[in-house]
Design a protein around this motif. Structure first.
Motif, PDB file in Angstrom:
ATOM      1  N   ALA A  12       0.831  -1.205   0.000  1.00 24.20           N
ATOM      2  CA  ALA A  12       0.000   0.000   0.000  1.00 24.20           C
ATOM      3  C   ALA A  12       0.866   1.256   0.000  1.00 24.20           C
ATOM      4  N   ALA A  13       1.925   1.262   0.824  1.00 19.55           N
ATOM      5  CA  ALA A  13       2.805   2.430   0.884  1.00 19.55           C
ATOM      6  C   ALA A  13       3.511   2.666  -0.442  1.00 19.55           C
ATOM      7  N   ARG A  14       4.010   1.607  -1.050  1.00 17.98           N
ATOM      8  CA  ARG A  14       4.708   1.760  -2.333  1.00 17.98           C
ATOM      9  C   ARG A  14       3.757   2.239  -3.416  1.00 17.98           C
ATOM     10  N   SER A  15       2.553   1.722  -3.410  1.00 19.88           N
ATOM     11  CA  SER A  15       1.570   2.101  -4.424  1.00 19.88           C
ATOM     12  C   SER A  15       1.201   3.578  -4.292  1.00 19.88           C
ATOM     13  N   ILE A  16       0.986   4.036  -3.074  1.00 19.16           N
ATOM     14  CA  ILE A  16       0.635   5.439  -2.860  1.00 19.16           C
ATOM     15  C   ILE A  16       1.796   6.347  -3.248  1.00 19.16           C
ATOM     16  N   VAL A  52      -6.821   0.808   8.947  1.00 14.69           N
ATOM     17  CA  VAL A  52      -7.829   1.871   8.963  1.00 14.69           C
ATOM     18  C   VAL A  52      -8.569   1.919  10.297  1.00 14.69           C
ATOM     19  N   ALA A  53      -8.832   0.765  10.880  1.00  9.52           N
ATOM     20  CA  ALA A  53      -9.644   0.709  12.094  1.00  9.52           C
ATOM     21  C   ALA A  53      -8.890   1.132  13.350  1.00  9.52           C
ATOM     22  N   HIS A  54      -7.547   1.269  13.280  1.00  9.70           N
ATOM     23  CA  HIS A  54      -6.770   1.565  14.481  1.00  9.70           C
ATOM     24  C   HIS A  54      -5.792   2.706  14.215  1.00  9.70           C
ATOM     25  N   GLN A  55      -6.308   3.862  13.872  1.00 12.27           N
ATOM     26  CA  GLN A  55      -5.405   4.950  13.529  1.00 12.27           C
ATOM     27  C   GLN A  55      -6.002   6.298  13.889  1.00 12.27           C
ATOM     28  N   VAL A  56      -5.095   7.253  14.114  1.00 17.59           N
ATOM     29  CA  VAL A  56      -5.476   8.644  14.339  1.00 17.59           C
ATOM     30  C   VAL A  56      -4.622   9.529  13.438  1.00 17.59           C
ATOM     31  N   ALA A  57      -4.393   9.029  12.219  1.00 15.28           N
ATOM     32  CA  ALA A  57      -3.436   9.674  11.326  1.00 15.28           C
ATOM     33  C   ALA A  57      -3.821  11.099  10.975  1.00 15.28           C
ATOM     34  N   PRO A  83       0.278  17.435   2.690  1.00 15.99           N
ATOM     35  CA  PRO A  83       0.213  16.749   3.989  1.00 15.99           C
ATOM     36  C   PRO A  83      -1.197  16.220   4.256  1.00 15.99           C
ATOM     37  N   ARG A  84      -1.421  14.992   3.924  1.00 17.14           N
ATOM     38  CA  ARG A  84      -2.746  14.413   4.100  1.00 17.14           C
ATOM     39  C   ARG A  84      -2.625  12.917   4.364  1.00 17.14           C
ATOM     40  N   VAL A  85      -3.756  12.307   4.645  1.00 12.87           N
ATOM     41  CA  VAL A  85      -3.824  10.875   4.900  1.00 12.87           C
ATOM     42  C   VAL A  85      -4.282  10.166   3.628  1.00 12.87           C
ATOM     43  N   HIS A  86      -3.556   9.137   3.254  1.00 14.64           N
ATOM     44  CA  HIS A  86      -3.896   8.338   2.081  1.00 14.64           C
ATOM     45  C   HIS A  86      -4.434   6.987   2.550  1.00 14.64           C
ATOM     46  N   GLU A  87      -5.384   6.463   1.829  1.00 14.00           N
ATOM     47  CA  GLU A  87      -5.977   5.175   2.206  1.00 14.00           C
ATOM     48  C   GLU A  87      -5.927   4.201   1.046  1.00 14.00           C
ATOM     49  N   ASP A  89      -6.197  -0.363   0.415  1.00 15.56           N
ATOM     50  CA  ASP A  89      -6.183  -1.770   0.802  1.00 15.56           C
ATOM     51  C   ASP A  89      -6.338  -1.974   2.312  1.00 15.56           C
ATOM     52  N   GLY A  90      -7.196  -1.172   2.939  1.00 18.89           N
ATOM     53  CA  GLY A  90      -7.449  -1.334   4.368  1.00 18.89           C
ATOM     54  C   GLY A  90      -6.433  -0.657   5.272  1.00 18.89           C
ATOM     55  N   PHE A  91      -5.530   0.145   4.690  1.00 14.39           N
ATOM     56  CA  PHE A  91      -4.514   0.847   5.477  1.00 14.39           C
ATOM     57  C   PHE A  91      -4.595   2.348   5.216  1.00 14.39           C
ATOM     58  N   VAL A  92      -4.155   3.119   6.210  1.00 13.70           N
ATOM     59  CA  VAL A  92      -3.938   4.545   6.012  1.00 13.70           C
ATOM     60  C   VAL A  92      -2.438   4.788   6.034  1.00 13.70           C
ATOM     61  N   VAL A  93      -1.998   5.688   5.177  1.00  9.50           N
ATOM     62  CA  VAL A  93      -0.569   5.951   5.013  1.00  9.50           C
ATOM     63  C   VAL A  93      -0.325   7.454   5.090  1.00  9.50           C
ATOM     64  N   THR A  94       0.657   7.857   5.879  1.00 11.71           N
ATOM     65  CA  THR A  94       1.097   9.245   5.904  1.00 11.71           C
ATOM     66  C   THR A  94       2.579   9.270   5.538  1.00 11.71           C
ATOM     67  N   LEU A  95       3.000  10.344   4.880  1.00 11.16           N
ATOM     68  CA  LEU A  95       4.369  10.449   4.360  1.00 11.16           C
ATOM     69  C   LEU A  95       5.111  11.578   5.075  1.00 11.16           C
ATOM     70  N   TRP A  96       6.305  11.257   5.573  1.00 13.77           N
ATOM     71  CA  TRP A  96       7.068  12.170   6.424  1.00 13.77           C
ATOM     72  C   TRP A  96       8.487  12.342   5.909  1.00 13.77           C
TER      73      TRP A  96
END
Length: 285
Positions: A12-16, A52-57, A83-87, A89-96
């Motif tokens: 998911a991270a690589r795809s985003i 997705v179910a366990h995040q406060v991104a 600066p935003r949250v990407h979703e 495959d059931g995951f949220v991803v933030t980039l830093w």
């Protein structure tokens, strides 16, 4: 994360990253716990991935942006993308932003205390919704009370943790003094020693409470150099935090390596601390 989830999270991270024009041919796992922290190369960005179910991104990204604007020593989202949250495959991803660390990772207590003081000064000026530190204590209390979730915890140890959490939650609440927005877990694992100074990361446990609650997560030498903190309250906070993290180690779902061994070791430290500090799990003496 479970191994199967790690594979999906990395994908998911690589795809985003690729969809944003950031090349991510190689991936290094920097940290694996309830969320996954990755270094993506050659774009050299840090991706934080959580279910997705366990995040406060979303709140974490927003808070980081506001702290940066206040001049606080914090890691910033990667400036090459919004600066935003990407979703996916059931995951949220933030980039830093990825930060190179100093050749020597050793942090002086004085520098640590100064950086934390500056962070607190910036956070004290923010009015953002956040849970109270007692909400986190209550989570630990519920876990101690739930034998299904903590089946390996002996009765005597369960009583010790329950009494300690209940008593010191009250003590810190009554004697902690002024409350403000806190990092929540500013322990050494959440501090980056960069060539340009110390930076704090990981604000997902941000809460409101007395600064002593934050200081309790830092080495003792740091608290000694932080001005204006009542020492007996800080000692109470240290035992309270120790009881909380000990409780997490007895959760049947805990995935920290050697978690049970640490849990048993920390139970001994709690007993010693209660004796040395002249208060017991039933109240302050």
């Amino acid at each position: 994360m479970r191994a199967s989830d790690v594979v999906r999270a990395v994908g998911a991270a690589r795809s985003i990253a690729a969809s944003l024009g950031l090349a991510a041919d190689d991936v290094t796992v920097l940290h694996d716990s309830n969320k996954l922290t990755l270094r993506l190369l050659p774009c050299d960005v840090v991706a934080r991935v959580a279910p997705v179910a366990h995040q406060v991104a979303r709140s974490e990204v927003d808070l980081a942006q506001r702290l940066v604007e206040s001049g606080c020593p914090v890691a910033v989202p990667d400036p090459r993308v919004e600066p935003r949250v990407h979703e996916r495959d059931g995951f949220v991803v933030t980039l830093w932003t990825f930060y190179e660390l100093r050749a020597s990772h050793e942090v002086s207590p004085a520098d640590y205390a100064d950086a934390l003081r500056r962070l607190h000064a910036g956070m004290s000026r923010l009015d953002v919704p956040a849970p109270h530190f007692t909400d986190r204590v209550e989570q630990a209390q519920r876990l101690v009370a739930n034998r299904d979730r903590t089946p390996e915890l002996a009765d005597a140890d369960r009583e010790l943790l329950g009494d300690t959490l209940r008593s010191l939650r009250r003590v810190v609440g009554e004697r902690g003094g002024a409350e403000q927005l806190l990092h929540g877990e500013p322990h050494p694992g959440n501090v980056l020693a960069t060539p340009h100074g110390l930076l704090f990361i990981d604000f997902e446990t941000c809460c409101r409470g007395p600064v002593a609650f934050d200081l309790a997560h830092a080495p003792e030498e740091v608290g000694e150099r932080y001005p204006g903190v009542e020492r007996d309250v800080l000692r109470a906070c240290r035992v309270l935090v120790l009881a909380m993290i000990t409780t997490w180690r007895w959760d049947r779902d805990d995935r920290l390596p050697n978690g049970r061994r640490l849990g048993a070791e920390w139970l001994g430290r709690i007993r010693t601390a209660l004796d040395l500090d002249d208060f017991d799990a039933r109240g302050w003496s």
